[in-house]
Design a protein around this motif. Sequence first.
Motif, PDB file in Angstrom:
ATOM      1  N   ARG A   1       0.810  -1.213   0.000  1.00 42.88           N
ATOM      2  CA  ARG A   1       0.000   0.000   0.000  1.00 42.88           C
ATOM      3  C   ARG A   1       0.848   1.269   0.000  1.00 42.88           C
ATOM      4  O   ARG A   1       0.382   2.339  -0.376  1.00 42.88           O
ATOM      5  CB  ARG A   1      -0.912   0.014   1.225  1.00 42.88           C
ATOM      6  N   LEU A   2       2.083   1.153   0.444  1.00 47.57           N
ATOM      7  CA  LEU A   2       2.950   2.320   0.557  1.00 47.57           C
ATOM      8  C   LEU A   2       3.444   2.824  -0.791  1.00 47.57           C
ATOM      9  O   LEU A   2       3.863   3.971  -0.908  1.00 47.57           O
ATOM     10  CB  LEU A   2       4.162   1.973   1.428  1.00 47.57           C
TER      11      LEU A   2
ATOM     12  N   PRO B   1       3.739   9.459  -0.749  1.00 42.35           N
ATOM     13  CA  PRO B   1       4.728  10.019   0.190  1.00 42.35           C
ATOM     14  C   PRO B   1       4.481   9.427   1.574  1.00 42.35           C
ATOM     15  O   PRO B   1       3.336   9.245   1.992  1.00 42.35           O
ATOM     16  CB  PRO B   1       4.420  11.518   0.148  1.00 42.35           C
ATOM     17  N   LEU B   2       5.547   9.111   2.297  1.00 43.96           N
ATOM     18  CA  LEU B   2       5.391   8.455   3.597  1.00 43.96           C
ATOM     19  C   LEU B   2       4.539   9.281   4.554  1.00 43.96           C
ATOM     20  O   LEU B   2       3.852   8.727   5.410  1.00 43.96           O
ATOM     21  CB  LEU B   2       6.770   8.191   4.211  1.00 43.96           C
TER      22      LEU B   2
ATOM     23  N   GLN C   1       1.859  10.653   3.934  1.00 44.97           N
ATOM     24  CA  GLN C   1       0.450  10.398   3.649  1.00 44.97           C
ATOM     25  C   GLN C   1       0.078   8.919   3.798  1.00 44.97           C
ATOM     26  O   GLN C   1      -1.055   8.542   3.519  1.00 44.97           O
ATOM     27  CB  GLN C   1       0.113  10.856   2.231  1.00 44.97           C
ATOM     28  N   ALA C   2       1.011   8.100   4.226  1.00 44.28           N
ATOM     29  CA  ALA C   2       0.796   6.649   4.219  1.00 44.28           C
ATOM     30  C   ALA C   2       0.136   6.112   5.476  1.00 44.28           C
ATOM     31  O   ALA C   2      -0.083   4.909   5.598  1.00 44.28           O
ATOM     32  CB  ALA C   2       2.133   5.943   4.009  1.00 44.28           C
ATOM     33  N   LYS C   3      -0.178   6.975   6.429  1.00 42.98           N
ATOM     34  CA  LYS C   3      -0.840   6.574   7.669  1.00 42.98           C
ATOM     35  C   LYS C   3      -0.072   5.471   8.394  1.00 42.98           C
ATOM     36  O   LYS C   3      -0.621   4.440   8.795  1.00 42.98           O
ATOM     37  CB  LYS C   3      -2.270   6.113   7.382  1.00 42.98           C
ATOM     38  N   ILE C   4       1.227   5.682   8.551  1.00 41.00           N
ATOM     39  CA  ILE C   4       2.076   4.732   9.260  1.00 41.00           C
ATOM     40  C   ILE C   4       1.858   4.915  10.758  1.00 41.00           C
ATOM     41  O   ILE C   4       1.964   6.029  11.273  1.00 41.00           O
ATOM     42  CB  ILE C   4       3.560   4.947   8.900  1.00 41.00           C
TER      43      ILE C   4
ATOM     44  N   GLY D   1       9.293  12.618   5.114  1.00 39.58           N
ATOM     45  CA  GLY D   1       7.875  12.567   4.805  1.00 39.58           C
ATOM     46  C   GLY D   1       7.556  12.562   3.334  1.00 39.58           C
ATOM     47  O   GLY D   1       6.466  12.131   2.929  1.00 39.58           O
ATOM     48  N   GLN D   2       8.485  13.036   2.480  1.00 37.01           N
ATOM     49  CA  GLN D   2       8.237  13.100   1.041  1.00 37.01           C
ATOM     50  C   GLN D   2       8.765  11.879   0.280  1.00 37.01           C
ATOM     51  O   GLN D   2       8.556  11.767  -0.934  1.00 37.01           O
ATOM     52  CB  GLN D   2       8.888  14.369   0.465  1.00 37.01           C
TER      53      GLN D   2
END
Length: 468
Positions: A387-388, A392-393, A395-398, A418-419
């Motif tokens: 899903r990643l 951008p990390l 926005q990945a809801k980690i 984050g980008q």
Amino acid sequence: MNIVIVGIGKLGSKLAEILASEENNIKVVDVNPAALTRLANRADVLTVQGNGVQLEVLEKLDMRGTDLLVAATDSDEVNVLVCLTAKRLGCSKVVARVRSPEYAGQIEFFKNELEIDFITNPELDTALDIARYVLRGYAAHMESFAGGKVGLFDVPVQALPELAGQRLADIRSFPEILVVALYRDGEVVIPSGQTELKEQDTLYLMGRRETVTNFARGLPVGERHVTRKVMILGGGRAGFYLAQRLLANGLAVKIIEQDEERCNYLASALKGSALVLCGDCTDLELLQEENLGEMDALVSLTGNDEENLMLALLGKQQGVSKVVAKVSRSNFVPLIEQLGIDRAVNPVLISAGEIARFIQGGEIASLSLMFGGQAEALEIVVPESARLIGLPLAQAKIPRGLIIGAVVRDGQVLIPNGQTVLETGDRAIVFCLRSEISSLNRLFYPRQRGFLHELWHGGKGYRKPPTS
């Protein structure tokens, strides 16, 4: 996965706890009803009282429908026989614990001729882990990933006192290095930019191996240190394997063992290459006579945790640069390292990690169990279904309990922000709390039943992870 574990001593129990959290169907077999009850109270497993070497017991467990059997009883011979029988009954893969040095030269025969897929030896695994640390050129402990391109280094905040009280977002002391975790008051914390550091914290830093190494050189805990003389306290199996490894690398080894018969065996098996002394490891006068303070490394491997702790602290007091202590209780490992001991090792945890690494072969290139099993550091080859990918990390809801510490792409190490956007085939070094394994599954393997199932049934087979 359907997994059967035969023998639930320390190794079997730890494996059951680790694998049960991966949404597997775990069956454990043992003759001891009290041990079965204790494990059932800690982990979601099906207990079976019986002798796993008996044909009727294995038949009832449905070996044809079993993906993996692990034989971890106290007997090497029983473990080999259980695996042989299970394989003949149709079990897909089998793992045996084989500990005796007398069988060390027969491991490949066991694998090739008896079709045992993986053999683990806790004492040998422990010795190799200690040897890697002792032979490294720095006094501090460092893990390696991606074939040595990425380093994971731990440093106490006390070595950087100016950082105490600061937020990570305000710190500029770690260029191109990411703080992936910190250890505080017996708990692992995956930090954010708002995390404020405390004096008693231990930081875990990840970055390019050269960057981390250069940073470590500027710290007292990371000073360059060449090991030439090593004292081993306790001449059991782990001590024997460690001495073999160190001697092969040209180090001077001194072993102190209390049992006279064992001393004779060590002197004979090591062919006189090591100095073997028969005496009490806790005898301070003996240790001083044997120049403990002049040793480059001290490794305490007696059968008593308290003795190992005391002797390791004594070594530090005497000025030994590298001090290692063996502990049998895995949850004590991070606590003991907080006392100033350079390295605490637990054979069960190390061996469980090796078995987990075998099970999670294929797209899991390497795996380390850390903090007594509270967290894992995994090197994942990013699958196409993750899903990643493309996000951008930021926005990945980690979740907070999981952090991507480094990404290796086309042989180059990227320290993510984050980008950063992951691509298929990237090697992501992920630091993950055990409580967030399900989140890791959702992020990397959303269409399957978790990464263990995907890796086992994905058709790519087991691939030996790169050594560091």
